[in-house]
Write a protein that holds these residues in place. Structure first.
Motif, mmCIF file in Angstrom:
data_model
loop_
_atom_site.group_PDB
_atom_site.id
_atom_site.type_symbol
_atom_site.label_atom_id
_atom_site.label_comp_id
_atom_site.label_asym_id
_atom_site.label_seq_id
_atom_site.Cartn_x
_atom_site.Cartn_y
_atom_site.Cartn_z
ATOM 1 N N PRO A 1 0.840 -1.198 0.000
ATOM 2 C CA PRO A 1 0.000 0.000 0.000
ATOM 3 C C PRO A 1 0.879 1.254 0.000
ATOM 4 O O PRO A 1 1.875 1.318 0.722
ATOM 5 N N GLY A 2 0.535 2.208 -0.833
ATOM 6 C CA GLY A 2 1.354 3.414 -0.940
ATOM 7 C C GLY A 2 2.304 3.399 -2.115
ATOM 8 O O GLY A 2 2.856 4.439 -2.485
ATOM 9 N N ASP A 3 2.536 2.205 -2.709
ATOM 10 C CA ASP A 3 3.317 2.146 -3.944
ATOM 11 C C ASP A 3 2.514 2.773 -5.080
ATOM 12 O O ASP A 3 1.279 2.852 -5.025
ATOM 13 N N CYS A 4 3.219 3.184 -6.109
ATOM 14 C CA CYS A 4 2.575 3.821 -7.258
ATOM 15 C C CYS A 4 3.069 3.143 -8.530
ATOM 16 O O CYS A 4 4.280 3.051 -8.761
ATOM 17 N N LEU A 5 2.139 2.659 -9.353
ATOM 18 C CA LEU A 5 2.477 2.106 -10.657
ATOM 19 C C LEU A 5 2.300 3.189 -11.717
ATOM 20 O O LEU A 5 1.265 3.858 -11.764
ATOM 21 N N VAL A 6 3.309 3.349 -12.551
ATOM 22 C CA VAL A 6 3.243 4.314 -13.655
ATOM 23 C C VAL A 6 3.066 3.518 -14.951
ATOM 24 O O VAL A 6 3.933 2.722 -15.330
ATOM 25 N N LEU A 7 1.928 3.710 -15.618
ATOM 26 C CA LEU A 7 1.589 2.932 -16.806
ATOM 27 C C LEU A 7 1.522 3.833 -18.034
ATOM 28 O O LEU A 7 1.113 4.997 -17.934
ATOM 29 N N ASN A 8 1.911 3.293 -19.173
ATOM 30 C CA ASN A 8 1.861 4.025 -20.444
ATOM 31 C C ASN A 8 0.539 3.715 -21.136
ATOM 32 O O ASN A 8 0.292 2.584 -21.546
ATOM 33 N N ASP A 9 -0.318 4.738 -21.282
ATOM 34 C CA ASP A 9 -1.655 4.518 -21.848
ATOM 35 C C ASP A 9 -1.711 4.694 -23.366
ATOM 36 O O ASP A 9 -2.793 4.826 -23.947
ATOM 37 N N SER A 10 -0.560 4.699 -24.027
ATOM 38 C CA SER A 10 -0.550 4.818 -25.485
ATOM 39 C C SER A 10 -1.204 3.595 -26.122
ATOM 40 O O SER A 10 -1.089 2.476 -25.629
ATOM 41 N N ARG A 11 -1.903 3.838 -27.207
ATOM 42 C CA ARG A 11 -2.612 2.784 -27.931
ATOM 43 C C ARG A 11 -1.971 2.623 -29.315
ATOM 44 O O ARG A 11 -1.633 3.604 -29.976
ATOM 45 N N VAL A 12 -1.817 1.364 -29.742
ATOM 46 C CA VAL A 12 -1.170 1.092 -31.025
ATOM 47 C C VAL A 12 -2.100 1.460 -32.173
ATOM 48 O O VAL A 12 -3.277 1.093 -32.190
ATOM 49 N N LEU A 13 -1.550 2.184 -33.115
ATOM 50 C CA LEU A 13 -2.272 2.543 -34.330
ATOM 51 C C LEU A 13 -2.270 1.338 -35.276
ATOM 52 O O LEU A 13 -1.230 0.710 -35.467
ATOM 53 N N PRO A 14 -3.417 0.974 -35.876
ATOM 54 C CA PRO A 14 -3.413 -0.102 -36.883
ATOM 55 C C PRO A 14 -2.759 0.425 -38.156
ATOM 56 O O PRO A 14 -3.398 0.690 -39.172
ATOM 57 N N ALA A 15 -1.444 0.579 -38.073
ATOM 58 C CA ALA A 15 -0.708 1.444 -38.992
ATOM 59 C C ALA A 15 -0.125 0.744 -40.211
ATOM 60 O O ALA A 15 0.546 1.368 -41.028
ATOM 61 N N ARG A 16 -0.362 -0.556 -40.351
ATOM 62 C CA ARG A 16 0.189 -1.292 -41.489
ATOM 63 C C ARG A 16 -0.874 -1.400 -42.575
ATOM 64 O O ARG A 16 -1.911 -2.030 -42.396
ATOM 65 N N LEU A 17 -0.604 -0.760 -43.705
ATOM 66 C CA LEU A 17 -1.561 -0.705 -44.805
ATOM 67 C C LEU A 17 -1.019 -1.468 -46.009
ATOM 68 O O LEU A 17 0.117 -1.238 -46.434
ATOM 69 N N ILE A 18 -1.823 -2.371 -46.540
ATOM 70 C CA ILE A 18 -1.464 -3.110 -47.749
ATOM 71 C C ILE A 18 -2.205 -2.459 -48.918
ATOM 72 O O ILE A 18 -3.440 -2.332 -48.887
ATOM 73 N N GLY A 19 -1.474 -2.029 -49.927
ATOM 74 C CA GLY A 19 -2.095 -1.319 -51.040
ATOM 75 C C GLY A 19 -1.601 -1.780 -52.392
ATOM 76 O O GLY A 19 -0.857 -2.757 -52.512
ATOM 77 N N LYS A 20 -2.043 -1.031 -53.417
ATOM 78 C CA LYS A 20 -1.620 -1.300 -54.792
ATOM 79 C C LYS A 20 -1.012 -0.039 -55.378
ATOM 80 O O LYS A 20 -1.545 1.063 -55.216
ATOM 81 N N ARG A 21 0.112 -0.214 -56.051
ATOM 82 C CA ARG A 21 0.743 0.901 -56.742
ATOM 83 C C ARG A 21 -0.014 1.215 -58.033
ATOM 84 O O ARG A 21 -0.620 0.329 -58.645
ATOM 85 N N ALA A 22 0.004 2.486 -58.413
ATOM 86 C CA ALA A 22 -0.709 2.906 -59.625
ATOM 87 C C ALA A 22 -0.217 2.140 -60.846
ATOM 88 O O ALA A 22 -0.984 1.833 -61.764
ATOM 89 N N GLY A 23 1.058 1.791 -60.865
ATOM 90 C CA GLY A 23 1.621 1.061 -61.994
ATOM 91 C C GLY A 23 1.428 -0.441 -61.906
ATOM 92 O O GLY A 23 1.920 -1.189 -62.757
ATOM 93 N N GLY A 24 0.712 -0.903 -60.869
ATOM 94 C CA GLY A 24 0.517 -2.326 -60.680
ATOM 95 C C GLY A 24 1.464 -2.883 -59.644
ATOM 96 O O GLY A 24 2.579 -2.393 -59.463
ATOM 97 N N GLY A 25 1.025 -3.887 -58.941
ATOM 98 C CA GLY A 25 1.871 -4.514 -57.931
ATOM 99 C C GLY A 25 1.485 -4.100 -56.526
ATOM 100 O O GLY A 25 1.034 -2.971 -56.287
ATOM 101 N N ALA A 26 1.653 -5.035 -55.594
ATOM 102 C CA ALA A 26 1.314 -4.781 -54.199
ATOM 103 C C ALA A 26 2.410 -3.970 -53.507
ATOM 104 O O ALA A 26 3.561 -3.970 -53.938
ATOM 105 N N CYS A 27 2.016 -3.279 -52.454
ATOM 106 C CA CYS A 27 2.990 -2.527 -51.656
ATOM 107 C C CYS A 27 2.497 -2.458 -50.221
ATOM 108 O O CYS A 27 1.346 -2.772 -49.927
#
Length: 340
Positions: free
Chosen positions: A52-78
């Motif tokens: 009792p009296g201890d303090c936990l310091v937590l990081n509340d950052s949330r991961v962005l679903p940041a990986r995008l699979i797309g198509k290049r205008a000239g064709g082909g995945a990226c």
């Protein structure tokens, strides 16, 4: 000190590929940094290690679903991985294949509900990408984006929430603050009921977390920068804990780096925000932190160097060797360690 001083031999089969069914059922190795004594427990035993009296310091950052699979205008995945929001719908990104995505290249994602164009290149090979979309970008990412799992995880993640902490709130990380993945709402409630205080900082984890240290000597390594925030309520709680003789225990190296970046020499905090590139390795004198809950880290990484600064290189490496012998699970979805 040399980077090679932090090498240890890790059998590949000990790298956890999937999370456990129950978050707090992971194993917990405790290390007394004064004596080097270790114990083997489970994460749900954590209340027996706190007071009792201890303090936990937590990081509340949330991961962005940041990986995008797309198509290049000239064709082909990226593939496009969002790293830093540069404003005006422009993001600094990691792209593949880099040779095909030079300035001017156009990309579409999904059924063309999201499109983008490479508008510049930055040092290190990253690209500046301007996105074109209707509505709210985050909602578009939630539909089209995938979780950017670390390169050592080869398995597909069935439930994206398992790569988020249960207290994640502020979207912006490219990787999870993984020490917090072991907590459940029930465990947090139990800790609060016994008098442990919880407070939150935000550090948006960058992919530099996984970047290997290429310098031979530690003082030659240039640390990546990450954005972090310490709210006034957190500063007040940490300062009160210090005054009353409680321990400030960081959950994860990201929480540690945040409070150590802004702490005064006497360990007190003020509300702060900004970029940090603090590099903590043996010889560093901690100002605010008294204990650390963390996962098991990569050999020769900045993270094992930080842990070694707290508990001593020899004791940390000995504990890691013991964890290997006992077949602990390593890295993001692996087991945990409590250094007190």
């Amino acid at each position: 000190m040399k980077t090679s001083d932090f090498y240890f031999d890790l059998p590949p089969e000990l790298i956890a590929q999937t999370p456990l069914e129950r978050r707090d059922a992971s194993r917990l190795l405790t290390l007394d940094r004064a004596t080097g004594e270790t114990r083997h427990m489970r994460f749900y035993d954590l209340p027996s290690l706190l007071r009792p009296g201890d303090c936990l310091v937590l990081n509340d950052s949330r991961v962005l679903p940041a990986r995008l699979i797309g198509k290049r205008a000239g064709g082909g995945a990226c593939e496009v991985l969002l790293l830093i929001d540069r404003g005006e719908k422009v993001w600094e990104c990691l792209v593949r294949p880099g040779k095909k995505l030079r300035t001017g290249a156009k990309i579409t994602f999904g059924d063309s509900e999201l499109s983008a164009q490479v508008v510049g290149e930055v040092e290190g090979g990253n690209r500046l990408v301007r996105f074109d979309y209707e509505g709210i970008f985050l909602e578009t990412l939630e539909r089209l984006g995938k979780m950017p799992l670390p390169p050592y995880i080869k398995a597909e993640l069935e439930d994206g929430e398992r790569y988020q902490t249960v207290y994640s709130k502020v979207v912006g990380s490219a990787a999870a603050p993984t020490a917090g993945l072991h907590f459940t709402p029930e465990l947090l409630e139990k800790l609060q009921a016994m008098g442990v205080k919880l407070c939150y900082v935000t550090l948006h984890v960058g992919l530099g977390t996984f970047r290997p240290v290429k310098a031979e000597h530690l003082d030659e390594h240039e640390m990546h920068s990450e954005y972090c925030v310490i709210p006034q309520q957190t500063a007040d709680m940490v300062n009160e804990t210090k005054r009353q003789g409680g321990r400030v225990i960081c959950v994860g190296t990201t929480s540690c780096r945040t409070i150590e970046s802004w702490a005064a020499q006497d360990g007190t905090l003020s509300a702060s925000a900004g970029w940090t590139n603090i590099f903590i390795y043996p010889g560093y004198r901690f100002k605010a932190l008294d204990g650390l809950i963390t996962n098991f880290h990569l050999p020769e990484s900045t993270l094992i160097m930080l842990v070694s600064a707290l508990a001593g290189r020899e004791r940390v490496l000995a504990a890691y060797e013991e964890a290997v012998r006992e077949r602990y699970r390593f890295f993001s979805f692996g087991d945990a360690m409590f250094i007190s």
